[in-house]
Design a protein around this motif. Structure first.
Motif, PDB file in Angstrom:
ATOM      1  N   UNK A   1      -1.318   8.547  -1.491  1.00  0.00           N
ATOM      2  CA  UNK A   1      -2.745   8.677  -1.191  1.00  0.00           C
ATOM      3  C   UNK A   1      -3.398   7.313  -0.976  1.00  0.00           C
ATOM      4  N   UNK A   2      -3.010   6.338  -1.782  1.00  0.00           N
ATOM      5  CA  UNK A   2      -3.560   4.987  -1.614  1.00  0.00           C
ATOM      6  C   UNK A   2      -3.175   4.426  -0.255  1.00  0.00           C
ATOM      7  N   UNK A   3      -1.928   4.631   0.158  1.00  0.00           N
ATOM      8  CA  UNK A   3      -1.496   4.174   1.482  1.00  0.00           C
ATOM      9  C   UNK A   3      -2.257   4.916   2.575  1.00  0.00           C
ATOM     10  N   UNK A   4      -2.542   6.202   2.341  1.00  0.00           N
ATOM     11  CA  UNK A   4      -3.300   6.971   3.311  1.00  0.00           C
ATOM     12  C   UNK A   4      -4.721   6.466   3.475  1.00  0.00           C
ATOM     13  N   UNK A   5      -5.350   6.076   2.387  1.00  0.00           N
ATOM     14  CA  UNK A   5      -6.713   5.555   2.462  1.00  0.00           C
ATOM     15  C   UNK A   5      -6.782   4.307   3.340  1.00  0.00           C
ATOM     16  N   UNK A   6      -5.751   3.494   3.270  1.00  0.00           N
ATOM     17  CA  UNK A   6      -5.751   2.260   4.071  1.00  0.00           C
ATOM     18  C   UNK A   6      -5.627   2.538   5.559  1.00  0.00           C
TER      19      UNK A   6
ATOM     20  N   UNK B   1       3.345   9.538   3.580  1.00  0.00           N
ATOM     21  CA  UNK B   1       4.452   9.995   2.755  1.00  0.00           C
ATOM     22  C   UNK B   1       5.563   8.953   2.658  1.00  0.00           C
ATOM     23  N   UNK B   2       6.095   8.826   1.460  1.00  0.00           N
ATOM     24  CA  UNK B   2       7.317   8.052   1.256  1.00  0.00           C
ATOM     25  C   UNK B   2       8.472   8.926   1.731  1.00  0.00           C
ATOM     26  N   UNK B   3       9.313   8.366   2.589  1.00  0.00           N
ATOM     27  CA  UNK B   3      10.245   9.218   3.327  1.00  0.00           C
ATOM     28  C   UNK B   3      11.706   9.002   2.969  1.00  0.00           C
ATOM     29  N   UNK B   4      12.007   8.161   1.969  1.00  0.00           N
ATOM     30  CA  UNK B   4      13.401   7.958   1.579  1.00  0.00           C
ATOM     31  C   UNK B   4      13.532   8.143   0.067  1.00  0.00           C
ATOM     32  N   UNK B   5      14.718   8.521  -0.360  1.00  0.00           N
ATOM     33  CA  UNK B   5      14.944   8.697  -1.792  1.00  0.00           C
ATOM     34  C   UNK B   5      14.708   7.410  -2.575  1.00  0.00           C
TER      35      UNK B   5
END
Length: 425
Positions: free
Chosen positions: A394-399, A406-410
């Motif tokens: 969510x923090x990355x989305x706000x930026x 979404x984080x896309x790797x394990x």
């Protein structure tokens, strides 16, 4: 008071609703604790990784799931693979009852020549890619592909077609994979053909899904293989789309009804889809990509029998006393998100009836799985770990003015969850 210790395997909608039904159960002298186990570090299954990014209203159900997770007795155990990290029989030794809510993650096969050609992309691979699922491995679309054929007349088929044909700029305000949106912006795909063996009146997509196509103002919609006679809502809507003025130069979405897929043409890579239109002859639809969206099957661990439909064998949700099933693993890939609530409640009612009858005993198993996982160097992601992932996204989305990135790797998901400990009861 006796404690009923239950493991729910699968943290998607069915798993969340099964946990809710167990934790809300009003049974005298009985309280439930529920470990919700999932192979992914993140919960909510289909809602996070299957619902199309441009359907945020459907994803809002996660607020309900988060309230379920806040109930006393709920524990999330993410990143644990039942059947690999821990066996079915080992779970049976450690819980009073198991409820399998596995979903359906294996694509059904067409069973036609050419299915193994490069450029055949199962719908689940496409869906995972644009939803940033950690099992996705880069773009599944062949470079330079200009025409795609999507096989199927269900909602998943329409989702795939819509994601391929719409202007990718519409996706910038969604939680779609950042890399997928960038790739779609560079994609030359200009036409998508949705191929179905039935007619428009019998197609299985919902009216709401079909209505959404009306908002694609820059896409021309055509219909082939059906005269669109009748007053069924879907037929009438398709007739409206087909009667729109032609839009030269626009991207095109074509519905091809009454066309049975019999093969995929190509030497090494897809060049066309072979169909029998209206029961006569064989025609080839030129295309570079074929997306079969004809359904899914359950991948169950050893110990759970599957029937010819690819779902777990059961009676009213009971596989055997102490082992139960709910959701798609129980009924196949059908219904909407909310269907799982009633379905899970029915299964839990059968489970509780077995407790009441003495078919299964409550409170006998209390050791759980923590020690066994520790011995095997399996580090579960707890609820606090998921919430750390959620906050980071969510923090990355706000930026970037998105609901989340979404984080896309394990590794990235586990890094975000690092430092969290399994919450005790």
């Amino acid at each position: 008071m006796r404690t009923l210790n239950v493991a729910v395997i699968g943290a998607g909608p069915a798993g969340a609703y099964a946990a809710e039904a167990l934790l809300k159960a009003d049974v005298a002298e009985l309280a439930a604790t529920v470990d919700v186990i999932d192979r992914l570090p993140t919960p909510w299954g289909l809602v996070r990784s299957g619902v199309a990014p441009d359907h945020p209203q459907i994803k809002s159900v996660t607020r309900v799931f988060e309230r379920i997770a806040d109930r006393p007795g709920f524990r999330f155990v993410g990143g644990v693979r039942v059947g690999a990290d821990i066996a079915h029989d080992e779970l049976l030794e450690r819980y009073d009852a198991l409820v399998y809510c596995l979903g359906a993650e294996a694509p059904r096969h067409l069973g036609v020549p050419g299915e193994a050609l490069a450029g055949v992309v199962p719908a689940i691979d496409l869906v995972r890619w644009y939803n940033a699922h950690p099992d996705a491995a880069g773009s599944p679309l062949p470079a330079g592909a200009r025409r795609a054929a999507v096989i199927g007349n269900g909602n998943v088929a329409l989702d795939c077609a819509r994601m391929l044909i719409q202007d990718p700029r519409r996706l910038h305000a969604t939680d779609a994979s950042v890399t997928a949106v960038a790739a779609l912006a560079e994609s030359p795909v200009a036409e998508v053909v949705v191929v179905g063996r039935r007619g428009a009146a019998d197609a299985s997509f919902t009216l709401a899904e079909l209505q959404e196509l009306g908002g694609l103002d820059d896409v021309e919609i055509a219909v082939e293989g059906d005269d669109l006679v009748g007053d069924e809502p879907a037929v009438a809507l398709l007739r409206t789309y087909a009667e729109r003025p032609a839009r030269p130069g626009a991207r095109r979405l074509v519905f091809r009804f009454h066309a049975v897929t019999v093969g995929i043409a190509g030497q090494g890579a897809v060049t066309g889809l072979q169909v029998v239109p209206n029961g006569e002859g064989v025609a080839t639809i030129p295309c570079d990509v074929v997306v079969p969206a004809i359904g899914f099957e359950v991948r169950a661990p050893e110990g759970l029998p599957l029937d010819e439909r690819g779902v777990v064998v059961h009676e009213d949700g009971r596989v055997a006393p102490g082992v139960y099933v709910a959701g798609w693993a129980k009924r196949g890939p059908s219904g909407v998100i909310g269907t799982n609530r009633r379905d899970a409640a029915q299964t839990v009612a059968v489970l509780l009836a077995d407790v009441a009858s003495g078919a299964i005993a409550a409170g006998l198993r209390t050791d759980g799985i923590d020690d066994l996982l520790r011995e095997r160097d399996v580090v579960p992601v707890p609820l606090e770990g998921w919430r750390a992932i959620d906050a980071a996204e969510r923090e990355a989305g706000e930026r970037s003015e998105r609901p989340r990135v979404k984080l896309a790797t394990y590794p990235d998901l586990r890094d975000a969850a690092a430092g969290q400990r399994l919450r005790g009861r």
